[in-house]
Write a protein that holds these residues in place. Structure first.
Motif, short mmCIF file in Angstrom:
data_model
loop_
_atom_site.label_atom_id
_atom_site.label_comp_id
_atom_site.label_asym_id
_atom_site.label_seq_id
_atom_site.Cartn_x
_atom_site.Cartn_y
_atom_site.Cartn_z
N MET A 81 0.77 -1.33 0.23
CA MET A 81 -0.04 0.07 0.06
C MET A 81 0.98 1.36 0.00
O MET A 81 1.94 1.09 0.33
CB MET A 81 -0.90 -0.06 1.15
N VAL A 82 0.25 2.37 -0.33
CA VAL A 82 0.87 3.58 -0.32
C VAL A 82 -0.16 4.27 0.34
O VAL A 82 -1.30 4.46 0.21
CB VAL A 82 1.09 4.48 -1.77
N TYR A 83 0.33 5.07 1.43
CA TYR A 83 -0.43 5.85 2.38
C TYR A 83 0.16 7.23 2.74
O TYR A 83 1.31 7.47 2.40
CB TYR A 83 -0.96 4.95 3.44
N ASP A 84 -0.75 8.05 3.42
CA ASP A 84 -0.11 9.50 3.79
C ASP A 84 0.16 10.21 2.63
O ASP A 84 1.28 11.01 2.36
CB ASP A 84 0.71 9.20 4.73
N LYS A 89 3.61 18.21 -0.61
CA LYS A 89 4.84 17.86 -0.17
C LYS A 89 5.48 16.83 -1.16
O LYS A 89 6.54 17.01 -1.13
CB LYS A 89 5.00 17.34 1.30
N GLY A 90 4.67 16.30 -1.79
CA GLY A 90 5.38 15.30 -2.72
C GLY A 90 5.81 14.13 -2.24
O GLY A 90 7.18 13.55 -2.74
N GLN A 91 5.34 13.54 -1.21
CA GLN A 91 5.86 12.14 -0.46
C GLN A 91 4.44 11.45 -0.08
O GLN A 91 3.27 11.84 0.06
CB GLN A 91 6.47 12.75 0.61
N CYS A 92 4.83 10.34 0.09
CA CYS A 92 3.97 9.04 0.74
C CYS A 92 4.73 8.06 1.54
O CYS A 92 6.19 7.91 0.98
CB CYS A 92 3.21 8.72 -0.40
N GLU A 93 4.08 7.43 2.11
CA GLU A 93 4.78 6.19 2.82
C GLU A 93 4.23 4.66 2.42
O GLU A 93 3.32 4.86 1.54
CB GLU A 93 4.34 6.14 4.29
N ASN A 127 8.04 13.07 -5.16
CA ASN A 127 9.38 13.13 -5.04
C ASN A 127 10.23 12.27 -4.08
O ASN A 127 11.38 12.02 -4.27
CB ASN A 127 9.76 14.57 -4.95
N ARG A 128 9.49 11.73 -3.16
CA ARG A 128 9.85 11.22 -1.78
C ARG A 128 9.12 10.17 -1.62
O ARG A 128 7.91 10.29 -1.30
CB ARG A 128 10.45 12.11 -0.83
N LEU A 129 9.51 8.78 -1.53
CA LEU A 129 8.85 7.73 -0.76
C LEU A 129 9.91 7.22 0.60
O LEU A 129 10.89 7.50 0.46
CB LEU A 129 8.86 6.51 -1.99
N TYR A 130 9.01 7.01 1.58
CA TYR A 130 9.41 6.66 2.77
C TYR A 130 8.86 5.43 3.44
O TYR A 130 7.65 5.06 3.18
CB TYR A 130 9.83 7.64 3.70
N LEU A 131 9.39 4.79 4.21
CA LEU A 131 8.81 3.63 5.01
C LEU A 131 9.67 3.76 6.38
O LEU A 131 10.50 4.14 6.62
CB LEU A 131 8.87 2.17 4.32
#
Length: 180
Positions: A81-84, A89-93, A127-131
């Motif tokens: 999944m992709v959330y938030d 801001k160009g980002q998601c978790e 622009n940014r993915l995080y986990l």
């Protein structure tokens, strides 16, 4: 609307379906899998879970995208999944769970993450993915690193020690070009 389906060499990412509900309930009720997800084991009866699940699919939120992970022959083995999702801001978790243990340690999850990352970066605003992965989960940390995520810092949340990992568009594009 066309259903999203992304095919790799081992897995297919596709939109969640009501038929996934029983697998999802079984996986979320499994103590070991719950620990890997830093979540309490689900104790909700299947019928109640499926009712809530159907509503979740019928009324999705705009800041979350859920995908099933299937083998090439159509066996549902996990979810991502992709959330938030924050287009401003160009980002998601991102997150992943391979619930079917027969597919652990064989690159299925890693390929699912790679496909998910590519899907996320199709969004020009992203622009940014995080986990956040559990500090002690060395296997997950290695798999995410192989997908280009780098460790940023330790994070303590809800009594758990996580490692924040991220991947930005520039790093991902360099990997696609073979220059990383």
């Amino acid at each position: 609307m066309t259903e999203i389906s992304i095919r790799g060499q081992k897995v297919v990412l596709r939109e969640k379906r009501i038929e996934d509900g029983e697998d999802d309930h079984r996986w979320r009720s499994d103590q070991e899998l719950a620990e890997l997800d830093a979540a309490p084991r689900l104790r909700q009866p299947l019928a109640d879970f499926l009712r809530d699940y159907a509503n979740e699919l019928k009324y999705p939120t705009p800041w979350v995208r859920r995908y099933g992970i299937d083998t090439l022959d159509g066996l549902h083995i996990g979810n991502c999944m992709v959330y938030d999702i924050d287009n401003f801001k160009g980002q998601c978790e991102v997150g992943i769970l391979v619930g079917n243990r027969d597919y652990w340690g064989r690159g299925f999850g890693r390929e699912a993450v790679q496909l998910l990352v590519g899907q996320c970066f199709k969004n020009a605003a992203m622009n940014r993915l995080y986990l956040h992965t559990l500090e002690w989960n060395a296997r997950a940390r290695r798999a995410f690193a192989l997908c280009g995520f780098r460790e940023v810092k330790p994070v303590r949340r809800a009594g758990y020690n996580f490692i924040l990992m991220e991947l930005n568009r520039e790093e991902w594009e360099a990997m696609q070009d073979g220059s990383a």
